[in-house]
Scaffold this motif. Structure first.
Motif, PDB file in Angstrom:
ATOM      1  N   SER A 134       6.154  12.820  -6.434  1.00  0.00           N
ATOM      2  CA  SER A 134       8.043  12.089  -6.653  1.00  0.00           C
ATOM      3  C   SER A 134       6.991  10.440  -6.038  1.00  0.00           C
ATOM      4  CB  SER A 134       7.640  13.183  -5.036  1.00  0.00           C
ATOM      5  OG  SER A 134       6.734  12.714  -3.520  1.00  0.00           O
ATOM      6  N   LEU A 135       6.267  10.165  -5.751  1.00  0.00           N
ATOM      7  CA  LEU A 135       6.291   8.559  -5.649  1.00  0.00           C
ATOM      8  C   LEU A 135       6.825   7.609  -6.801  1.00  0.00           C
ATOM      9  CD1 LEU A 135       2.875   8.564  -4.059  1.00  0.00           C
ATOM     10  CD2 LEU A 135       4.595   8.628  -2.937  1.00  0.00           C
ATOM     11  N   PRO A 136       7.129   6.356  -6.016  1.00  0.00           N
ATOM     12  CA  PRO A 136       7.541   5.581  -7.408  1.00  0.00           C
ATOM     13  C   PRO A 136       7.261   5.187  -8.512  1.00  0.00           C
ATOM     14  CG  PRO A 136       7.930   4.296  -5.093  1.00  0.00           C
ATOM     15  CD  PRO A 136       7.633   6.109  -5.149  1.00  0.00           C
ATOM     16  N   GLY A 137       7.846   5.490  -9.656  1.00  0.00           N
ATOM     17  CA  GLY A 137       6.659   5.000 -10.744  1.00  0.00           C
ATOM     18  C   GLY A 137       5.462   6.033 -11.487  1.00  0.00           C
ATOM     19  N   VAL A 138       5.648   6.573 -10.637  1.00  0.00           N
ATOM     20  CA  VAL A 138       4.651   8.000 -10.581  1.00  0.00           C
ATOM     21  C   VAL A 138       4.301   8.932 -11.792  1.00  0.00           C
ATOM     22  CG1 VAL A 138       1.994   9.177  -9.704  1.00  0.00           C
ATOM     23  CG2 VAL A 138       2.921   7.868  -8.833  1.00  0.00           C
ATOM     24  N   GLY A 139       3.747   8.614 -13.113  1.00  0.00           N
ATOM     25  CA  GLY A 139       3.639  10.053 -13.832  1.00  0.00           C
ATOM     26  C   GLY A 139       2.720  10.876 -13.563  1.00  0.00           C
ATOM     27  N   TYR A 140       2.540  12.226 -14.394  1.00  0.00           N
ATOM     28  CA  TYR A 140       1.686  13.600 -14.545  1.00  0.00           C
ATOM     29  C   TYR A 140       0.233  12.482 -14.292  1.00  0.00           C
ATOM     30  CZ  TYR A 140      -0.532  17.998 -14.621  1.00  0.00           C
ATOM     31  OH  TYR A 140      -0.976  18.962 -13.723  1.00  0.00           O
ATOM     32  N   LYS A 141       0.442  11.568 -15.195  1.00  0.00           N
ATOM     33  CA  LYS A 141      -1.765  11.555 -15.581  1.00  0.00           C
ATOM     34  C   LYS A 141      -1.621  10.953 -14.626  1.00  0.00           C
ATOM     35  CE  LYS A 141      -2.944  12.686 -19.426  1.00  0.00           C
ATOM     36  NZ  LYS A 141      -4.416  12.588 -19.911  1.00  0.00           N
TER      37      LYS A 141
ATOM     38  N   CYS B  75      15.458  -0.408  13.903  1.00  0.00           N
ATOM     39  CA  CYS B  75      15.534  -1.007  15.143  1.00  0.00           C
ATOM     40  C   CYS B  75      17.151  -1.092  15.493  1.00  0.00           C
ATOM     41  CB  CYS B  75      14.827  -1.953  15.204  1.00  0.00           C
ATOM     42  SG  CYS B  75      15.389  -3.629  15.773  1.00  0.00           S
ATOM     43  N   LYS B  76      16.997  -0.976  16.942  1.00  0.00           N
ATOM     44  CA  LYS B  76      18.579  -0.823  16.997  1.00  0.00           C
ATOM     45  C   LYS B  76      19.646  -2.197  16.897  1.00  0.00           C
ATOM     46  CE  LYS B  76      18.084   3.232  20.033  1.00  0.00           C
ATOM     47  NZ  LYS B  76      18.541   4.162  21.812  1.00  0.00           N
ATOM     48  N   GLU B  77      18.133  -3.196  17.005  1.00  0.00           N
ATOM     49  CA  GLU B  77      19.558  -3.875  17.052  1.00  0.00           C
ATOM     50  C   GLU B  77      19.771  -4.673  15.420  1.00  0.00           C
ATOM     51  OE1 GLU B  77      20.728  -7.413  18.672  1.00  0.00           O
ATOM     52  OE2 GLU B  77      21.315  -5.329  20.197  1.00  0.00           O
ATOM     53  N   CYS B  78      18.136  -4.656  14.810  1.00  0.00           N
ATOM     54  CA  CYS B  78      18.120  -5.336  13.123  1.00  0.00           C
ATOM     55  C   CYS B  78      18.854  -4.286  12.379  1.00  0.00           C
ATOM     56  CB  CYS B  78      17.484  -6.469  12.787  1.00  0.00           C
ATOM     57  SG  CYS B  78      16.240  -5.692  13.053  1.00  0.00           S
ATOM     58  N   GLY B  79      18.038  -2.976  12.232  1.00  0.00           N
ATOM     59  CA  GLY B  79      18.086  -2.437  11.676  1.00  0.00           C
ATOM     60  C   GLY B  79      16.613  -2.073  10.751  1.00  0.00           C
ATOM     61  N   ASN B  80      15.726  -2.891  11.262  1.00  0.00           N
ATOM     62  CA  ASN B  80      14.057  -2.833  10.600  1.00  0.00           C
ATOM     63  C   ASN B  80      13.573  -1.542  10.924  1.00  0.00           C
ATOM     64  OD1 ASN B  80      12.227  -3.824   9.590  1.00  0.00           O
ATOM     65  ND2 ASN B  80      11.249  -5.587  10.874  1.00  0.00           N
ATOM     66  N   PHE B  81      12.490  -1.627  10.423  1.00  0.00           N
ATOM     67  CA  PHE B  81      11.188  -0.500  10.523  1.00  0.00           C
ATOM     68  C   PHE B  81      11.129  -1.035  11.657  1.00  0.00           C
ATOM     69  CE2 PHE B  81      11.312   0.507   6.245  1.00  0.00           C
ATOM     70  CZ  PHE B  81      12.000   1.489   5.918  1.00  0.00           C
TER      71      PHE B  81
ATOM     72  N   LYS C  93      12.160  -3.346   3.764  1.00  0.00           N
ATOM     73  CA  LYS C  93      11.117  -3.850   3.229  1.00  0.00           C
ATOM     74  C   LYS C  93      11.690  -5.607   2.734  1.00  0.00           C
ATOM     75  CE  LYS C  93      13.124  -1.955  -1.862  1.00  0.00           C
ATOM     76  NZ  LYS C  93      12.625  -0.730  -2.812  1.00  0.00           N
ATOM     77  N   ASP C  94      12.431  -6.432   2.250  1.00  0.00           N
ATOM     78  CA  ASP C  94      12.870  -6.775   2.498  1.00  0.00           C
ATOM     79  C   ASP C  94      11.788  -8.207   3.572  1.00  0.00           C
ATOM     80  OD1 ASP C  94      13.653  -6.725  -0.848  1.00  0.00           O
ATOM     81  OD2 ASP C  94      16.229  -6.574   0.987  1.00  0.00           O
ATOM     82  N   ILE C  95      12.312  -7.991   4.667  1.00  0.00           N
ATOM     83  CA  ILE C  95      11.866  -8.362   5.602  1.00  0.00           C
ATOM     84  C   ILE C  95      10.239  -8.922   5.674  1.00  0.00           C
ATOM     85  CG2 ILE C  95      11.638  -8.153   8.236  1.00  0.00           C
ATOM     86  CD1 ILE C  95      13.924  -6.826   8.372  1.00  0.00           C
ATOM     87  N   ALA C  96       9.636  -8.292   4.981  1.00  0.00           N
ATOM     88  CA  ALA C  96       8.294  -8.378   4.799  1.00  0.00           C
ATOM     89  C   ALA C  96       7.597  -9.006   4.364  1.00  0.00           C
ATOM     90  CB  ALA C  96       7.760  -7.186   4.696  1.00  0.00           C
TER      91      ALA C  96
ATOM     92  N   ARG D  87       4.933   0.201  -1.377  1.00  0.00           N
ATOM     93  CA  ARG D  87       6.271   0.706  -1.958  1.00  0.00           C
ATOM     94  C   ARG D  87       5.994   2.362  -1.269  1.00  0.00           C
ATOM     95  NH1 ARG D  87       7.032   0.490  -8.166  1.00  0.00           N
ATOM     96  NH2 ARG D  87       8.917   1.284  -8.289  1.00  0.00           N
ATOM     97  N   TYR D  88       4.887   3.019  -2.137  1.00  0.00           N
ATOM     98  CA  TYR D  88       4.295   3.973  -1.718  1.00  0.00           C
ATOM     99  C   TYR D  88       4.821   4.577  -0.176  1.00  0.00           C
ATOM    100  CZ  TYR D  88       1.886   4.324  -6.338  1.00  0.00           C
ATOM    101  OH  TYR D  88       1.658   4.975  -7.786  1.00  0.00           O
ATOM    102  N   ALA D  89       4.631   3.655   0.864  1.00  0.00           N
ATOM    103  CA  ALA D  89       4.369   3.969   1.986  1.00  0.00           C
ATOM    104  C   ALA D  89       6.278   3.879   2.168  1.00  0.00           C
ATOM    105  CB  ALA D  89       3.830   3.299   2.608  1.00  0.00           C
ATOM    106  N   TYR D  90       7.188   2.820   1.295  1.00  0.00           N
ATOM    107  CA  TYR D  90       8.322   2.814   2.012  1.00  0.00           C
ATOM    108  C   TYR D  90       9.203   3.899   1.065  1.00  0.00           C
ATOM    109  CZ  TYR D  90       7.897  -2.210   3.782  1.00  0.00           C
ATOM    110  OH  TYR D  90       7.677  -3.369   4.414  1.00  0.00           O
TER     111      TYR D  90
END
Lengths: 195, 195
Positions: free
Chosen positions: A15-22, A56-62, A86-89, B26-29
């Motif tokens: 279920s993680l992005p870009g991860v297949g079965y193998k 964050c209640k102001e900026c919406g960041n984590f 994630k763009d903030i990082a 990416r996984y963490a997000y």
């Protein structure tokens, strides 16, 4: 042979992005090779991150607090608008910028039925007025939706006497801000242009 | 901005094989974008896998029971010897094979100071004698260590009247059994040669 708890673990990794079965299978085997302590630490960090991190209640960041560290400490004369937390990082690594951020939570997209009211534009306006912000930098991805959103926000803010700029087009068209390198981002920040 | 629980989660993801900082991020997000239920299910599957999965007392494969399903149900006339439990997952897909497996847990490697007593060769011998096994197939990686180990085991078993074979060299030199495709493995199983 079907090992239920192994298959469940593999499915979760898939279920993680870009991860297949193998790949998921490799991750699962590596979990089995860890010590019990490492494994419970791993599991705990997943649950903790989900439980402790809110927006964050102001900026919406984590953030782990109601108001994030940046909003508490940085200069509100200048706001950098991004699409996602994630763009903030990456934008934070630009040393020449000392302002706060604003997460839109998306871009205007008629195709995906997302209008100006579906993203955090109203919140941006009220912050700009509350702070008396002088400049808003649009750091959206350089694609059609990003450009349209930047233009829309510029038309709202410019009449209020706010300078609206965007990152210089040093970032290549169609790419993603998340994966840009620091030098390119610094240069783009430096050469930002008035909309 | 440093978000402690996010950094901890990213560090844990970095401990997975082949995962660097950006991928871990990416996984963490993506974890933060899951629901609380999905996240606790994910964390639980990690702990459950580690707690429930042990080694089969016969073959050394991963198993949730003392004796794995294959050892309980399959034909002990023929044993397929593999290096690691993960190799069983791929070998099992070879439809023409209905025997049991034996995990060595490594190969003989003078360079890494691993001799015959450090891998499960004694256990293999006692299983062969207990079952009256007729054939042992060596399904080790086709490299120097795999070949040496296969040869060593063959010298022990052949005098006991056991036929020792190995997978046909259809698998390319230097590759890894874990990543071989099913067709290649089936063909290699079919054309196995006597040592």
């Amino acid at each position: 042979m079907y090992i239920e708890s192994l298959e469940k673990l593999i499915n979760n990794f898939r279920s993680l992005p870009g991860v297949g079965y193998k790949t998921a299978q490799r991750y699962a085997y590596s979990i089995l090779n860890k010590t019990k302590e490492e494994v419970s630490e791993f599991a705990k960090s997943i649950v903790d991150a989900k439980n402790n991190i809110k927006f964050c209640k102001e900026c919406g960041n984590f953030s782990e607090t109601d108001i994030c560290e940046i909003c508490r400490k940085k200069n509100t004369d200048i706001i950098c608008v991004v699409k996602e937390p994630k763009d903030i990082a990456v934008m934070e690594k630009v040393k020449s910028f000392d302002g706060v951020f604003h997460v839109l939570g998306g871009t205007i997209s008629p195709l995906e039925n997302r209008g100006p009211d579906d993203i955090r534009i109203k919140e941006l306006l009220s912050r700009v007025q509350k702070y008396g912000t002088k400049e808003v930098i649009m750091a959206l991805n350089p694609d059609v939706e990003g450009d349209a959103t930047a233009m829309y926000i510029s038309k709202l803010l410019t009449p209020l006497g706010v300078k609206v700029t965007r990152l210089a087009q040093g970032i290549s068209m169609g790419s993603d801000i998340e994966f840009a390198d620091e030098v390119t981002l610094s240069r783009a920040m430096e050469k930002r242009t008035t909309l």
